[in-house]
Design an enzyme around this catalytic site. Sequence first.
Site, mmCIF file in Angstrom:
data_model
loop_
_atom_site.group_PDB
_atom_site.id
_atom_site.type_symbol
_atom_site.label_atom_id
_atom_site.label_comp_id
_atom_site.label_asym_id
_atom_site.label_seq_id
_atom_site.Cartn_x
_atom_site.Cartn_y
_atom_site.Cartn_z
ATOM 1 N N SER A 116 -38.827 -15.563 27.357
ATOM 2 C CA SER A 116 -37.941 -15.090 26.396
ATOM 3 C C SER A 116 -38.916 -14.884 25.145
ATOM 4 O O SER A 116 -39.855 -15.459 24.831
ATOM 5 C CB SER A 116 -36.952 -16.012 26.228
ATOM 6 O OG SER A 116 -36.178 -15.824 24.851
ATOM 7 N N TYR A 140 -34.424 -24.182 23.659
ATOM 8 C CA TYR A 140 -34.337 -23.322 24.704
ATOM 9 C C TYR A 140 -35.705 -22.708 24.826
ATOM 10 O O TYR A 140 -36.101 -22.545 25.879
ATOM 11 C CB TYR A 140 -33.296 -22.354 24.226
ATOM 12 C CG TYR A 140 -33.308 -21.108 25.223
ATOM 13 C CD1 TYR A 140 -33.043 -21.015 26.549
ATOM 14 C CD2 TYR A 140 -33.881 -19.975 24.610
ATOM 15 C CE1 TYR A 140 -33.136 -19.838 27.334
ATOM 16 C CE2 TYR A 140 -33.963 -18.717 25.440
ATOM 17 C CZ TYR A 140 -33.410 -18.822 26.727
ATOM 18 O OH TYR A 140 -33.600 -17.488 27.574
ATOM 19 N N LYS A 144 -38.814 -22.657 27.622
ATOM 20 C CA LYS A 144 -39.460 -21.162 28.330
ATOM 21 C C LYS A 144 -40.994 -21.463 28.083
ATOM 22 O O LYS A 144 -41.806 -21.040 29.122
ATOM 23 C CB LYS A 144 -38.813 -19.969 27.612
ATOM 24 C CG LYS A 144 -37.447 -19.737 27.872
ATOM 25 C CD LYS A 144 -37.256 -19.335 29.466
ATOM 26 C CE LYS A 144 -35.832 -19.186 29.995
ATOM 27 N NZ LYS A 144 -35.381 -18.894 31.260
ATOM 28 N N ILE A 206 -19.861 -10.899 11.637
ATOM 29 C CA ILE A 206 -21.095 -10.533 11.202
ATOM 30 C C ILE A 206 -22.041 -11.551 10.600
ATOM 31 O O ILE A 206 -21.568 -12.151 9.544
ATOM 32 C CB ILE A 206 -21.386 -9.236 10.605
ATOM 33 C CG1 ILE A 206 -20.509 -8.325 11.450
ATOM 34 C CG2 ILE A 206 -22.692 -8.782 10.414
ATOM 35 C CD1 ILE A 206 -20.482 -6.892 10.756
#
Length: 320
Positions: A116, A140, A144, A206
């Site tokens: 990623s 996370y 990776k 948003i």
Amino acid sequence: MKVLVIGGAGYIGSHVVKNLLACGHEVAVFDDLSSGHEINLFSQAEFVRGDITDSEALAKVMQKGFDAVVHLAAKKAVGESMENPQKYAINNLCGTINILNAMADNGVKYMVFSSSAAVYGIPQYLPIDEKHPTLPINFYGFTKLEIEKLMTWYDQLKGIKFVALRYFNAAGYDEDGDIRGLDSAPQNLLPIIMEAATGKRECLKIFGQDYDTPDGTCIRDYIHVNDLAGAHTAALDYLQRTNESAVFNLGTEAGTSVLQMLEACEKVIGRKIPHLFAERRPGDPARLTASAQAAKAKLGWEPKHSSIENIIASTWRVYQ
Ligand code: UFG
């Protein structure tokens, strides 16, 4: 090649399976269906239900004799990884160690790994190439990056050659409509816009409108999942051709802001989508775009499905 796709019932994994089958590979899928879907499976690929934290189940499936593993099984919610690192350590790290050990024990030569852009952390320059420092800012991304390092050691010590594919923002769905499994609690922008468009959620929030970008919202590099899928097949060809390990970014090299994505969705769908502006989300860099020059040069890869219109239209077809 005979290929085991671990995580092959998932969103990206199922697109990879379809591409590998279309290119004439013999494919088996190993998946625990924790986030993958049975409807994403292809009848031409044998399915074994199992969990990567179960080393015995992995040892058993690996005895079937594979030339390569494509490994996409992971927990992937960035926010959750900061609240529950144990879950990410066990699934992503321990699970991958189990896979590598089963590969080493059974003489599996090649691994293609779904890495990623999260390994880079806050960009120090743009576009991000593979030489950019790797300083993940969430757990996370850390998992990776550690897996990439593990693979480097298993290459040196056990001769398992690997390609790590660092995806930027995966989006879109199979244009033929063969893959229809939806994320039940999506965290990513496009599925959330789709849910706001279908009325499944009230509105899109948003996150931030005061970033240093032309319209004040964050810019990302959205890459169609069918382009990602093709890169996995190209990575297997590369491994067979060169027998060398490598790391490649996968992105379009173009940026789309949150507002541009929303407006493009309204155009494709043909109506306004409810939205409001909210606080910035912690850890969001203003801009992320990839340099994909290495993948283009070494894999002969070129994104063909990744126009924003195609990404949106293929997703909308499934959400409708
Ligand atoms: N966004 C919103 N509202 C939402 C969801 C997202 O405004 O409800 C914004 C985000 O703030 C961000 C953009 O939309 O600016 C994209 O957000 P995503 O959550 O879809 O994707 P991220 O760029 O945060 O992260 C994704 C993957 C990561 C991966 C990263 C690599 O989720 O796993 O791309 O670039 F590491």
